[in-house]
Design a protein around this motif. Structure first.
Motif, PDB file in Angstrom:
ATOM      1  N   GLU A  14       0.812  -1.211   0.000  1.00 32.14           N
ATOM      2  CA  GLU A  14       0.000   0.000   0.000  1.00 32.14           C
ATOM      3  C   GLU A  14       0.851   1.268   0.000  1.00 32.14           C
ATOM      4  N   ASN A  15       2.048   1.199   0.597  1.00 32.81           N
ATOM      5  CA  ASN A  15       2.923   2.374   0.653  1.00 32.81           C
ATOM      6  C   ASN A  15       3.735   2.570  -0.633  1.00 32.81           C
ATOM      7  N   GLY A  16       3.519   1.720  -1.653  1.00 34.49           N
ATOM      8  CA  GLY A  16       4.213   1.843  -2.923  1.00 34.49           C
ATOM      9  C   GLY A  16       5.522   1.066  -3.010  1.00 34.49           C
ATOM     10  N   GLU A  17       5.962   0.493  -1.897  1.00 37.94           N
ATOM     11  CA  GLU A  17       7.207  -0.281  -1.874  1.00 37.94           C
ATOM     12  C   GLU A  17       6.976  -1.655  -2.498  1.00 37.94           C
ATOM     13  N   HIS A  18       7.902  -2.075  -3.355  1.00 39.53           N
ATOM     14  CA  HIS A  18       7.793  -3.404  -3.966  1.00 39.53           C
ATOM     15  C   HIS A  18       8.003  -4.485  -2.923  1.00 39.53           C
ATOM     16  N   TYR A  19       7.219  -5.547  -3.026  1.00 45.81           N
ATOM     17  CA  TYR A  19       7.486  -6.725  -2.214  1.00 45.81           C
ATOM     18  C   TYR A  19       8.850  -7.249  -2.638  1.00 45.81           C
ATOM     19  N   SER A  20       9.699  -7.541  -1.676  1.00 41.00           N
ATOM     20  CA  SER A  20      11.052  -7.997  -1.955  1.00 41.00           C
ATOM     21  C   SER A  20      11.507  -8.917  -0.832  1.00 41.00           C
ATOM     22  N   VAL A  21      12.271  -9.938  -1.211  1.00 43.65           N
ATOM     23  CA  VAL A  21      12.799 -10.858  -0.213  1.00 43.65           C
ATOM     24  C   VAL A  21      13.960 -10.179   0.512  1.00 43.65           C
ATOM     25  N   HIS A  22      13.869 -10.127   1.821  1.00 39.67           N
ATOM     26  CA  HIS A  22      14.991  -9.628   2.616  1.00 39.67           C
ATOM     27  C   HIS A  22      15.966 -10.781   2.812  1.00 39.67           C
ATOM     28  N   GLY A  23      17.173 -10.480   3.123  1.00 37.71           N
ATOM     29  CA  GLY A  23      18.177 -11.528   3.267  1.00 37.71           C
ATOM     30  C   GLY A  23      18.992 -11.646   1.994  1.00 37.71           C
ATOM     31  N   ILE A  24      19.848 -12.636   1.962  1.00 41.96           N
ATOM     32  CA  ILE A  24      20.784 -12.790   0.851  1.00 41.96           C
ATOM     33  C   ILE A  24      20.317 -13.891  -0.091  1.00 41.96           C
ATOM     34  N   GLY A  25      20.360 -13.586  -1.361  1.00 41.80           N
ATOM     35  CA  GLY A  25      20.123 -14.573  -2.397  1.00 41.80           C
ATOM     36  C   GLY A  25      21.325 -14.582  -3.317  1.00 41.80           C
ATOM     37  N   GLY A  26      21.599 -15.719  -3.916  1.00 41.18           N
ATOM     38  CA  GLY A  26      22.732 -15.744  -4.818  1.00 41.18           C
ATOM     39  C   GLY A  26      22.814 -17.028  -5.615  1.00 41.18           C
ATOM     40  N   SER A  27      23.747 -17.014  -6.533  1.00 44.68           N
ATOM     41  CA  SER A  27      24.035 -18.173  -7.365  1.00 44.68           C
ATOM     42  C   SER A  27      25.537 -18.410  -7.368  1.00 44.68           C
ATOM     43  N   TRP A  28      25.905 -19.659  -7.220  1.00 41.34           N
ATOM     44  CA  TRP A  28      27.298 -20.083  -7.296  1.00 41.34           C
ATOM     45  C   TRP A  28      27.433 -20.826  -8.623  1.00 41.34           C
ATOM     46  N   PHE A  29      28.250 -20.293  -9.501  1.00 42.80           N
ATOM     47  CA  PHE A  29      28.440 -20.838 -10.835  1.00 42.80           C
ATOM     48  C   PHE A  29      29.826 -21.464 -10.958  1.00 42.80           C
ATOM     49  N   ARG A  30      29.933 -22.410 -11.854  1.00 46.48           N
ATOM     50  CA  ARG A  30      31.237 -22.929 -12.276  1.00 46.48           C
ATOM     51  C   ARG A  30      31.314 -22.679 -13.777  1.00 46.48           C
ATOM     52  N   TYR A  31      32.364 -22.005 -14.181  1.00 45.96           N
ATOM     53  CA  TYR A  31      32.554 -21.686 -15.594  1.00 45.96           C
ATOM     54  C   TYR A  31      33.030 -22.915 -16.344  1.00 45.96           C
ATOM     55  N   GLY A  32      32.428 -23.158 -17.521  1.00 47.46           N
ATOM     56  CA  GLY A  32      32.790 -24.318 -18.319  1.00 47.46           C
ATOM     57  C   GLY A  32      33.512 -23.972 -19.608  1.00 47.46           C
TER      58      GLY A  32
END
Length: 183
Positions: free
Chosen positions: A104-122
Protein backbone atom coordinates in the motif's frame (compact mmCIF):
# COMPACT_ATOMS: atom_id res chain seq x y z
CA UNK A 1 43.11 -27.45 -11.57
CA UNK A 2 42.61 -25.35 -14.69
CA UNK A 3 42.86 -21.60 -14.56
CA UNK A 4 40.70 -19.18 -16.50
CA UNK A 5 41.36 -15.81 -18.05
CA UNK A 6 39.92 -13.12 -15.79
CA UNK A 7 38.85 -10.95 -18.74
CA UNK A 8 36.91 -13.91 -20.16
CA UNK A 9 35.17 -14.50 -16.83
CA UNK A 10 34.31 -10.80 -16.58
CA UNK A 11 32.88 -10.94 -20.12
CA UNK A 12 30.82 -14.01 -19.16
CA UNK A 13 29.39 -12.11 -16.20
CA UNK A 14 28.51 -9.14 -18.42
CA UNK A 15 26.81 -11.43 -20.94
CA UNK A 16 24.97 -13.21 -18.13
CA UNK A 17 23.67 -10.01 -16.52
CA UNK A 18 22.56 -8.63 -19.90
CA UNK A 19 20.76 -11.89 -20.75
CA UNK A 20 19.05 -11.86 -17.35
CA UNK A 21 17.81 -8.31 -17.91
CA UNK A 22 16.35 -9.38 -21.28
CA UNK A 23 14.70 -12.41 -19.64
CA UNK A 24 13.15 -10.22 -16.94
CA UNK A 25 11.88 -7.72 -19.52
CA UNK A 26 10.36 -10.50 -21.64
CA UNK A 27 9.12 -12.60 -18.71
CA UNK A 28 10.84 -15.63 -20.26
CA UNK A 29 13.99 -17.11 -18.72
CA UNK A 30 14.22 -20.14 -21.03
CA UNK A 31 16.69 -18.51 -23.47
CA UNK A 32 19.23 -18.42 -20.62
CA UNK A 33 19.62 -22.19 -21.08
CA UNK A 34 21.86 -21.52 -24.08
CA UNK A 35 24.41 -20.12 -21.62
CA UNK A 36 24.95 -23.58 -20.07
CA UNK A 37 27.01 -26.51 -21.32
CA UNK A 38 25.07 -29.49 -22.68
CA UNK A 39 25.78 -31.50 -19.50
CA UNK A 40 25.40 -28.66 -16.97
CA UNK A 41 23.53 -29.13 -13.70
CA UNK A 42 21.47 -26.55 -11.82
CA UNK A 43 20.04 -27.05 -8.35
CA UNK A 44 19.06 -25.53 -5.02
CA UNK A 45 17.92 -26.56 -1.59
CA UNK A 46 14.41 -25.66 -0.45
CA UNK A 47 14.35 -26.25 3.27
CA UNK A 48 15.11 -29.29 5.39
CA UNK A 49 13.39 -31.90 3.21
CA UNK A 50 13.43 -30.83 -0.45
CA UNK A 51 15.83 -29.88 -3.19
CA UNK A 52 15.64 -29.21 -6.89
CA UNK A 53 18.01 -30.48 -9.57
CA UNK A 54 17.97 -30.11 -13.36
CA UNK A 55 20.50 -32.22 -15.26
CA UNK A 56 21.50 -31.14 -18.76
CA UNK A 57 20.78 -28.02 -20.77
CA UNK A 58 17.29 -29.11 -21.83
CA UNK A 59 16.16 -29.89 -18.26
CA UNK A 60 17.60 -26.55 -17.21
CA UNK A 61 15.55 -24.89 -19.98
CA UNK A 62 12.33 -26.83 -19.30
CA UNK A 63 12.43 -27.20 -15.52
CA UNK A 64 14.69 -24.63 -13.83
CA UNK A 65 14.01 -21.78 -16.26
CA UNK A 66 10.55 -22.86 -17.43
CA UNK A 67 8.50 -24.68 -14.80
CA UNK A 68 10.19 -23.02 -11.81
CA UNK A 69 10.04 -19.47 -13.21
CA UNK A 70 6.48 -19.81 -14.50
CA UNK A 71 4.38 -17.36 -12.49
CA UNK A 72 7.30 -15.06 -11.71
CA UNK A 73 6.80 -12.89 -14.78
CA UNK A 74 7.39 -9.29 -13.76
CA UNK A 75 9.79 -10.24 -10.95
CA UNK A 76 13.33 -8.92 -11.12
CA UNK A 77 16.54 -10.43 -9.80
CA UNK A 78 19.07 -7.59 -9.91
CA UNK A 79 22.62 -8.70 -9.24
CA UNK A 80 24.33 -6.69 -6.52
CA UNK A 81 27.88 -8.02 -6.65
CA UNK A 82 30.07 -10.81 -8.01
CA UNK A 83 33.01 -12.66 -6.49
CA UNK A 84 35.29 -14.36 -9.03
CA UNK A 85 38.01 -16.99 -8.64
CA UNK A 86 39.86 -17.31 -11.93
CA UNK A 87 41.86 -20.27 -10.59
CA UNK A 88 38.79 -22.49 -10.25
CA UNK A 89 36.31 -20.76 -12.55
CA UNK A 90 33.94 -20.26 -9.61
CA UNK A 91 31.74 -17.18 -9.73
CA UNK A 92 29.32 -16.17 -7.00
CA UNK A 93 26.67 -13.61 -7.83
CA UNK A 94 24.54 -12.03 -5.11
CA UNK A 95 21.05 -10.94 -6.15
CA UNK A 96 17.77 -9.63 -4.80
CA UNK A 97 14.29 -10.95 -5.51
CA UNK A 98 11.89 -8.10 -6.24
CA UNK A 99 8.23 -8.66 -7.09
CA UNK A 100 6.32 -6.52 -9.54
CA UNK A 101 3.56 -6.06 -6.96
CA UNK A 102 3.68 -3.26 -4.40
CA UNK A 103 2.49 -2.72 -0.86
CA UNK A 104 0.00 0.00 0.00
CA UNK A 105 2.92 2.37 0.65
CA UNK A 106 4.21 1.84 -2.92
CA UNK A 107 7.21 -0.28 -1.87
CA UNK A 108 7.79 -3.40 -3.97
CA UNK A 109 7.49 -6.72 -2.21
CA UNK A 110 11.05 -8.00 -1.96
CA UNK A 111 12.80 -10.86 -0.21
CA UNK A 112 14.99 -9.63 2.62
CA UNK A 113 18.18 -11.53 3.27
CA UNK A 114 20.78 -12.79 0.85
CA UNK A 115 20.12 -14.57 -2.40
CA UNK A 116 22.73 -15.74 -4.82
CA UNK A 117 24.04 -18.17 -7.36
CA UNK A 118 27.30 -20.08 -7.30
CA UNK A 119 28.44 -20.84 -10.83
CA UNK A 120 31.24 -22.93 -12.28
CA UNK A 121 32.55 -21.69 -15.59
CA UNK A 122 32.79 -24.32 -18.32
CA UNK A 123 34.49 -22.27 -21.02
CA UNK A 124 33.06 -20.98 -24.29
CA UNK A 125 30.93 -18.46 -22.37
CA UNK A 126 28.83 -21.17 -20.72
CA UNK A 127 28.24 -22.30 -17.14
CA UNK A 128 28.83 -25.96 -16.36
CA UNK A 129 27.22 -25.85 -12.94
CA UNK A 130 24.95 -23.57 -10.89
CA UNK A 131 23.74 -23.79 -7.32
CA UNK A 132 21.35 -21.17 -5.97
CA UNK A 133 21.07 -20.19 -2.34
CA UNK A 134 18.59 -17.94 -0.61
CA UNK A 135 17.07 -17.23 2.75
CA UNK A 136 14.28 -19.82 2.89
CA UNK A 137 12.70 -18.18 5.95
CA UNK A 138 12.48 -14.77 4.30
CA UNK A 139 11.15 -16.23 1.04
CA UNK A 140 8.43 -18.11 2.94
CA UNK A 141 7.58 -14.99 4.95
CA UNK A 142 7.26 -12.85 1.81
CA UNK A 143 5.04 -15.37 0.02
CA UNK A 144 2.79 -15.62 3.10
CA UNK A 145 2.64 -11.81 3.32
CA UNK A 146 1.68 -11.58 -0.36
CA UNK A 147 -0.96 -14.31 0.00
CA UNK A 148 -2.45 -12.58 3.06
CA UNK A 149 -2.50 -9.21 1.25
CA UNK A 150 -4.04 -10.79 -1.87
CA UNK A 151 -1.01 -9.48 -3.79
CA UNK A 152 -0.24 -12.55 -5.90
CA UNK A 153 -0.58 -12.43 -9.66
CA UNK A 154 -2.75 -15.14 -11.22
CA UNK A 155 0.43 -16.78 -12.51
CA UNK A 156 2.02 -16.77 -9.05
CA UNK A 157 -1.15 -18.20 -7.51
CA UNK A 158 -1.11 -21.04 -10.05
CA UNK A 159 2.61 -21.59 -9.39
CA UNK A 160 1.94 -22.04 -5.66
CA UNK A 161 -0.97 -24.39 -6.36
CA UNK A 162 1.26 -26.52 -8.66
CA UNK A 163 4.02 -26.61 -6.07
CA UNK A 164 1.75 -27.64 -3.20
CA UNK A 165 -0.08 -30.40 -5.05
CA UNK A 166 0.11 -34.05 -4.07
CA UNK A 167 2.32 -34.97 -7.03
CA UNK A 168 6.00 -34.02 -6.83
CA UNK A 169 6.93 -31.82 -9.79
CA UNK A 170 9.72 -32.91 -12.15
CA UNK A 171 13.14 -31.97 -10.83
CA UNK A 172 12.09 -32.05 -7.15
CA UNK A 173 13.62 -34.62 -4.82
CA UNK A 174 13.92 -35.42 -1.16
CA UNK A 175 17.19 -34.08 0.21
CA UNK A 176 20.03 -36.37 -0.84
CA UNK A 177 18.02 -38.23 -3.51
CA UNK A 178 18.62 -36.05 -6.59
CA UNK A 179 20.44 -37.64 -9.55
CA UNK A 180 23.39 -35.27 -9.00
CA UNK A 181 24.50 -34.24 -5.51
CA UNK A 182 23.63 -30.69 -4.57
CA UNK A 183 27.09 -30.19 -3.00
Amino acid sequence: MATFDRAELDEMITRWVDANKRAEAEGDWKPLADMYTEDATYGWNYGPTDEFMAVGREEIRDLALGQEMDGLEGWQYPYQQFVVDERSGDVIGFWKQVADRTRENGEHYSVHGIGGSWFRYGGNFQWSWQRDFFDFGNVSHLFLEMITANALSDGMQKRIERSTGKTRLPGWYRVGESPVPLW
